[in-house]
Design an enzyme around this catalytic site. Structure first.
Site, PDB file in Angstrom:
ATOM      1  N   LEU A   1       0.845  -1.202   0.000  1.00 53.20           N
ATOM      2  CA  LEU A   1       0.000   0.000   0.000  1.00 53.20           C
ATOM      3  C   LEU A   1       0.880   1.252   0.000  1.00 53.20           C
ATOM      4  O   LEU A   1       2.066   1.184   0.296  1.00 53.20           O
ATOM      5  CB  LEU A   1      -0.893  -0.033   1.242  1.00 53.20           C
ATOM      6  CG  LEU A   1      -1.855  -1.234   1.256  1.00 53.20           C
ATOM      7  CD1 LEU A   1      -2.377  -1.516   2.656  1.00 53.20           C
ATOM      8  CD2 LEU A   1      -3.012  -0.993   0.286  1.00 53.20           C
ATOM      9  N   PRO A   2       0.272   2.418  -0.307  1.00 52.61           N
ATOM     10  CA  PRO A   2       1.110   3.619  -0.446  1.00 52.61           C
ATOM     11  C   PRO A   2       1.841   4.045   0.834  1.00 52.61           C
ATOM     12  O   PRO A   2       3.056   4.251   0.797  1.00 52.61           O
ATOM     13  CB  PRO A   2       0.113   4.703  -0.890  1.00 52.61           C
ATOM     14  CG  PRO A   2      -1.031   3.959  -1.501  1.00 52.61           C
ATOM     15  CD  PRO A   2      -1.107   2.656  -0.750  1.00 52.61           C
TER      16      PRO A   2
ATOM     17  N   LYS B   1       7.261  11.206   0.432  1.00 51.62           N
ATOM     18  CA  LYS B   1       6.845  10.525   1.674  1.00 51.62           C
ATOM     19  C   LYS B   1       8.058   9.894   2.371  1.00 51.62           C
ATOM     20  O   LYS B   1       8.255  10.065   3.573  1.00 51.62           O
ATOM     21  CB  LYS B   1       5.815   9.433   1.330  1.00 51.62           C
ATOM     22  CG  LYS B   1       5.537   8.466   2.467  1.00 51.62           C
ATOM     23  CD  LYS B   1       4.953   7.145   1.969  1.00 51.62           C
ATOM     24  CE  LYS B   1       5.866   6.425   1.013  1.00 51.62           C
ATOM     25  NZ  LYS B   1       5.832   4.995   0.976  1.00 51.62           N
TER      26      LYS B   1
ATOM     27  N   THR C   1       6.257   0.794   2.161  1.00 45.81           N
ATOM     28  CA  THR C   1       7.253   1.588   2.887  1.00 45.81           C
ATOM     29  C   THR C   1       6.503   2.550   3.797  1.00 45.81           C
ATOM     30  O   THR C   1       5.795   3.439   3.314  1.00 45.81           O
ATOM     31  CB  THR C   1       8.133   2.400   1.911  1.00 45.81           C
ATOM     32  OG1 THR C   1       8.722   1.511   0.977  1.00 45.81           O
ATOM     33  CG2 THR C   1       9.217   3.154   2.664  1.00 45.81           C
TER      34      THR C   1
ATOM     35  N   LYS D   1      14.983   0.535   4.978  1.00 45.76           N
ATOM     36  CA  LYS D   1      14.364   1.097   3.763  1.00 45.76           C
ATOM     37  C   LYS D   1      14.410   2.632   3.781  1.00 45.76           C
ATOM     38  O   LYS D   1      14.695   3.276   2.763  1.00 45.76           O
ATOM     39  CB  LYS D   1      12.916   0.591   3.669  1.00 45.76           C
ATOM     40  CG  LYS D   1      12.128   1.124   2.507  1.00 45.76           C
ATOM     41  CD  LYS D   1      12.647   0.667   1.155  1.00 45.76           C
ATOM     42  CE  LYS D   1      11.855   1.304   0.028  1.00 45.76           C
ATOM     43  NZ  LYS D   1      12.525   1.117  -1.267  1.00 45.76           N
TER      44      LYS D   1
HETATM   45  P1  NAD Z   1       0.954   2.725  -6.175  1.00 45.20           P
HETATM   46  O1  NAD Z   1       0.380   4.021  -5.750  1.00 45.20           O
HETATM   47  O2  NAD Z   1       1.245   2.459  -7.615  1.00 45.20           O
HETATM   48  O3  NAD Z   1       0.041   1.509  -5.640  1.00 45.20           O
HETATM   49  C1  NAD Z   1      -0.627   1.487  -4.412  1.00 45.20           C
HETATM   50  C2  NAD Z   1      -1.911   0.706  -4.613  1.00 45.20           C
HETATM   51  O4  NAD Z   1      -2.583   0.594  -3.354  1.00 45.20           O
HETATM   52  C3  NAD Z   1      -2.881   1.386  -5.582  1.00 45.20           C
HETATM   53  O5  NAD Z   1      -3.262   0.479  -6.610  1.00 45.20           O
HETATM   54  C4  NAD Z   1      -4.065   1.767  -4.691  1.00 45.20           C
HETATM   55  O6  NAD Z   1      -5.328   1.714  -5.361  1.00 45.20           O
HETATM   56  C5  NAD Z   1      -3.976   0.706  -3.606  1.00 45.20           C
HETATM   57  N1  NAD Z   1      -4.665   1.070  -2.383  1.00 45.20           N
HETATM   58  C6  NAD Z   1      -4.610   2.221  -1.678  1.00 45.20           C
HETATM   59  N2  NAD Z   1      -5.411   2.160  -0.604  1.00 45.20           N
HETATM   60  C7  NAD Z   1      -5.990   0.938  -0.630  1.00 45.20           C
HETATM   61  C8  NAD Z   1      -6.945   0.278   0.202  1.00 45.20           C
HETATM   62  N3  NAD Z   1      -7.431   0.873   1.291  1.00 45.20           N
HETATM   63  N4  NAD Z   1      -7.334  -0.968  -0.137  1.00 45.20           N
HETATM   64  C9  NAD Z   1      -6.826  -1.580  -1.238  1.00 45.20           C
HETATM   65  N5  NAD Z   1      -5.931  -1.006  -2.069  1.00 45.20           N
HETATM   66  C10 NAD Z   1      -5.531   0.239  -1.768  1.00 45.20           C
HETATM   67  O7  NAD Z   1       2.286   2.553  -5.297  1.00 45.20           O
HETATM   68  P2  NAD Z   1       3.518   1.594  -5.598  1.00 45.20           P
HETATM   69  O8  NAD Z   1       4.508   2.319  -6.457  1.00 45.20           O
HETATM   70  O9  NAD Z   1       3.022   0.250  -5.973  1.00 45.20           O
HETATM   71  O10 NAD Z   1       4.169   1.546  -4.125  1.00 45.20           O
HETATM   72  C11 NAD Z   1       3.585   0.801  -3.068  1.00 45.20           C
HETATM   73  C12 NAD Z   1       4.518   0.875  -1.867  1.00 45.20           C
HETATM   74  O11 NAD Z   1       5.805   0.353  -2.222  1.00 45.20           O
HETATM   75  C13 NAD Z   1       4.766   2.306  -1.360  1.00 45.20           C
HETATM   76  O12 NAD Z   1       4.858   2.295   0.036  1.00 45.20           O
HETATM   77  C14 NAD Z   1       6.101   2.667  -2.004  1.00 45.20           C
HETATM   78  O13 NAD Z   1       6.791   3.658  -1.252  1.00 45.20           O
HETATM   79  C15 NAD Z   1       6.810   1.329  -2.013  1.00 45.20           C
HETATM   80  N6  NAD Z   1       7.812   1.125  -3.058  1.00 45.20           N
HETATM   81  C16 NAD Z   1       7.608   1.537  -4.350  1.00 45.20           C
HETATM   82  C17 NAD Z   1       8.583   1.310  -5.316  1.00 45.20           C
HETATM   83  C18 NAD Z   1       8.393   1.738  -6.753  1.00 45.20           C
HETATM   84  O14 NAD Z   1       9.388   1.717  -7.505  1.00 45.20           O
HETATM   85  N7  NAD Z   1       7.203   2.108  -7.193  1.00 45.20           N
HETATM   86  C19 NAD Z   1       9.767   0.648  -4.972  1.00 45.20           C
HETATM   87  C20 NAD Z   1       9.944   0.212  -3.662  1.00 45.20           C
HETATM   88  C21 NAD Z   1       8.964   0.450  -2.710  1.00 45.20           C
END
Ligand code: NAD
Length: 294
Positions: free
Chosen positions: A64-65, A245, A95, A170
Site C-alpha cells: 500500500l502507499p 513521503k 514503505t 528502507k
Molecule cells: P501505487 O500508488 O502504484 O500503488 C498502491 C496501490 O494501493 C494502488 O493500486 C491503490 O489503489 C492501492 N490502495 C490504496 N489504498 C488501498 C486500500 N485501502 N485498499 C486496497 N488497495 C488500496 O504505489 P507503488 O509504487 O506500488 O508503491 C507501493 C509501496 O511500495 C509504497 O509504500 C512505495 O513507497 C513502495 N515502493 C515503491 C517502489 C516503486 O518503484 N514504485 C519501490 C519500492 C517500494
C-alpha cells in the site's frame, strides 16, 4: 498455499503476478477494479474487500502507499485483524514509518497473528523480474516460514532485526536514493549544458567514481536508457509523492533522534517543490525537470 494480496499498484501487481506464475492460489483486492481484473484474467480471485481476500489466506501480503493506508487496512473496521483466519501470517511490504510498523505488528501479535515488515527495493523492473531486495523486520522463525514465498518475488531476502527494522533500512536506503537521483540529474544537466551527449557522459561516469544506481540503472535523462521511466515520459515507476513521503519519514526520524541529515533535508525540499509544481504522480527521476525543461 493460499495467499491474499492487497494493493495492486505499480509494485503490487507485478509481485502478485510472480506468485500466480509460481502456482500459488491468490485472492486479491485493490480499490482500482482494473488492477484486479488484470490479475483475475491470469487466474487470481478478485475480491470485494480486503477482509474477503484475507479470510481464506495462509499468508496475507499488503503493498500500500503509506502509513495511514496500512493502519486502516490492518486495524480499521472490517480490516485484516478481524478477518484473517487463525494461524495466518501477515507481511506488509509497503514503505511506512517504523513506529507505525511496530504499532501494527504489536496489535497483530496481540490478536494472535505473526507479522513482518518487509519493504522492498529494486523498483518496478525488479518487481516484474522477481529480483527485489526484501528488508525484513520481525521474528527470525517467521522470516524462515515465508522465505520460499518471498524468494518468488525477490532475489535477496535480508532479516534486518525485530519489528520495524526492515522499515529503518528502507528509510535510510531511500534517503540515499533521493539524494543520489537529484545529484545525478544535476551532474547530467551540467554536462549537457556544456555540450556533452548525455549517453556518453553517463557511460563515462558509470565507469568512474560517480557511478551509482540512479545513473546506471534508472538514468533520469530521456533517451539514455530505453526502459527507464525517463524514456517513457516519466510514467509508472516510483512516484515523486512516494519519494517525498520516504524523505519525510527520514526527516521525522532524524528530528526525533536529533541526527543531522542535511542532504536528506535538501533532497526533501527539492521533491516537495517538484510535487508542488504538479509533478507528484510522475516518476521521481523527473526531478531532472526542476533543472532542465525538456
Ligand atoms: P501505487 O500508488 O502504484 O500503488 C498502491 C496501490 O494501493 C494502488 O493500486 C491503490 O489503489 C492501492 N490502495 C490504496 N489504498 C488501498 C486500500 N485501502 N485498499 C486496497 N488497495 C488500496 O504505489 P507503488 O509504487 O506500488 O508503491 C507501493 C509501496 O511500495 C509504497 O509504500 C512505495 O513507497 C513502495 N515502493 C515503491 C517502489 C516503486 O518503484 N514504485 C519501490 C519500492 C517500494
Amino acid at each position: 498455499m493460499h495467499i491474499a494480496f492487497i494493493g495492486l499498484g505499480n509494485m503490487g501487481l507485478p509481485m502478485a503476478r510472480n506468485l500466480l506464475k509460481a502456482g500459488f492460489t491468490l485472492s486479491v483486492f485493490d480499490l482500482v477494479a482494473e488492477a484486479m481484473s488484470t490479475l483475475a484474467a491470469e487466474g487470481a480471485k478478485a475480491c470485494t474487500s480486503a477482509g474477503e481476500a484475507a479470510r481464506q489466506a495462509d499468508v496475507i501480503l499488503t503493498m500500500l502507499p503509506a502509513s495511514q493506508h496500512v493502519e486502516q487496512i490492518y486495524l480499521g473496521d472490517g480490516g485484516l485483524l478481524v478477518n484473517a483466519r487463525a494461524g495466518a501470517i501477515l507481511v506488509d511490504c509497503s514503505t511506512i514509518a517504523p513506529a507505525v510498523a511496530r504499532k501494527v505488528a504489536q496489535a497483530a501479535e496481540e490478536a494472535g497473528f505473526p507479522m513482518l515488515d518487509a519493504p522492498v527495493s529494486g523498483g518496478t523492473a525488479g518487481a516484474a523480474a522477481g529480483t527485489l531486495t526484501f528488508m525484513v523486520g520481525g521474528a527470525a522463525e517467521v522470516v524462515e516460514q515465508v522465505r520460499p514465498l518471498l524468494e518468488r518475488m525477490g532475489k535477496n531476502i535480508y532479516h534486518a532485526g525485530s519489528h520495524g527494522a526492515g522499515q529503518i533500512v528502507k528509510m535510510c536506503n531511500n534517503m540515499m536514493l533521493g539524494i543520489l537521483m537529484a545529484g545525478t540529474a544535476e551532474a547530467l544537466n551540467l554536462g549537457v549544458a556544456h555540450g556533452l551527449d548525455p549517453k556518453v557522459l553517463s557511460e563515462i561516469m558509470s565507469k568512474s567514481s560517480g557511478r551509482n544506481w540512479a545513473l546506471e540503472v534508472y538514468n533520469p535523462w530521456p533517451g539514455v536508457m530505453e526502459n527507464a521511466p525517463a524514456s517513457k515520459g516519466y510514467a509508472g515507476g516510483f512516484g515523486v509523492d512516494l519519494m517525498l513521503k520516504d524523505l519525510g519519514l527520514a526527516l521525522e526520524a532524524a528530528i526525533a533522534s536529533k541526527v543531522a541529515t542535511p542532504m536528506g533535508a535538501q533532497a526533501r525540499g527539492l521533491y516537495a517543490l517538484h510535487s508542488a509544481q504538479g509533478n507528484g504522480k510522475l516518476d521521481f527521476s523527473s526531478i531532472l525537470q526542476l533543472l532542465h525543461a525538456s
